[in-house]
Design an enzyme around this catalytic site. Structure first.
Site, PDB file in Angstrom:
ATOM      1  CG  HIS A  27      -1.548  11.200  -5.917  1.00 20.83           C
ATOM      2  ND1 HIS A  27      -2.653  11.583  -6.017  1.00 20.83           N
ATOM      3  CD2 HIS A  27      -0.845  12.510  -4.944  1.00 20.83           C
ATOM      4  CE1 HIS A  27      -2.951  12.720  -5.500  1.00 20.83           C
ATOM      5  NE2 HIS A  27      -1.961  13.201  -4.910  1.00 20.83           N
ATOM      6  CD  GLU A  65      -1.806  11.105  -1.543  1.00 20.69           C
ATOM      7  OE1 GLU A  65      -1.807  12.027  -1.977  1.00 20.69           O
ATOM      8  OE2 GLU A  65      -1.779   9.905  -2.458  1.00 20.69           O
TER       9      GLU A  65
END
Length: 222
Positions: free
Chosen positions: A62, A132
């Site tokens: 992430h 992302e």
């Protein structure tokens, strides 16, 4: 038949509480895991601990782990390989920062991050790729459906060229970055967007349901 998973990834402290309050059709994920088996790594969470509490997935790479904590591509790749070897599914995150997008390096960065996963993992069977863009996370600024699709199709093509056509076809590529109930349907219409990695909107029950249903509706209609 399309595989559909609804997976929630609460902070580690609340995994057990969340698991006990959900139906079995919603799976559980850790937000991160350690790179190997056990040992004295105070403050880390092991794959074995995640499995013990009932998690079946883990999010790795992430953007905050990369850019705030400082984890590099190879370290994240090793984490993915270990989690997969122990039977967890991996949500493998990739994405560029704003200055990288503005410099025209979006594909370079995403492919470099993908390569680190590809170099480390034995199989792609239990990997979901999450694109992302860092500039869209928590900022309220969402990539347009066209911007997102452009990267998703490039990622799929990279997998075809560098892993295999079968992996490129089977691997789900999901979008993360200010996804909400108002934009999920348009994003989900794009051919290569297979689902979402949802942040703040996941804390609002009805809105999260709207997002989940926007993907389901797309797949049923396909």
């Amino acid at each position: 038949m399309e595989v559909k998973n609804v997976v929630v990834a609460p902070p580690f402290l609340y995994l057990d509480q969340v698991k006990s309050s959900l139906t079995d059709c919603i799976e559980l994920s850790g937000q991160n895991s350690w790179v190997g088996k056990g040992g004295a790594f105070t403050g880390e969470i092991s794959v074995e601990q995640l499995k013990d509490i009932g998690a079946t997935w883990v999010i790795l790479g992430h953007s905050e782990r990369r850019h705030v904590i400082g984890e590099d591509d190879q370290f994240i790749g090793k984490k993915a390989a270990y989690a997969l070897s122990e039977g967890l599914g991996v949500i493998a995150c990739i994405g560029e920062k704003l200055e990288e997008r503005e410099a025209g390096k979006t594909f370079d960065i995403c492919f470099q991050q993908l390569k680190a996963f590809a170099d480390a993992v034995p199989s792609w069977d239990k990997i979901v790729v999450a694109y992302e863009p860092v500039w869209a996370i928590g900022t309220g600024k969402v990539a347009s459906p066209e911007q997102a699709q452009e990267v998703h199709v490039a990622v799929r093509d990279w997998l075809k060229q560098n892993v295999s056509a079968e992996v490129a076809s089977k691997t789900r590529i999901i979008y993360g970055g200010s996804v909400n109930g108002g934009n999920s349907a348009e994003l989900a219409k794009k051919e290569d967007i297979d689902g979402f990695l949802v942040g703040g909107a996941s804390l609002k029950g009805p809105e999260f349901a709207t997002i989940v249903n926007s993907v389901t509706a797309k797949k049923v209609a396909a």
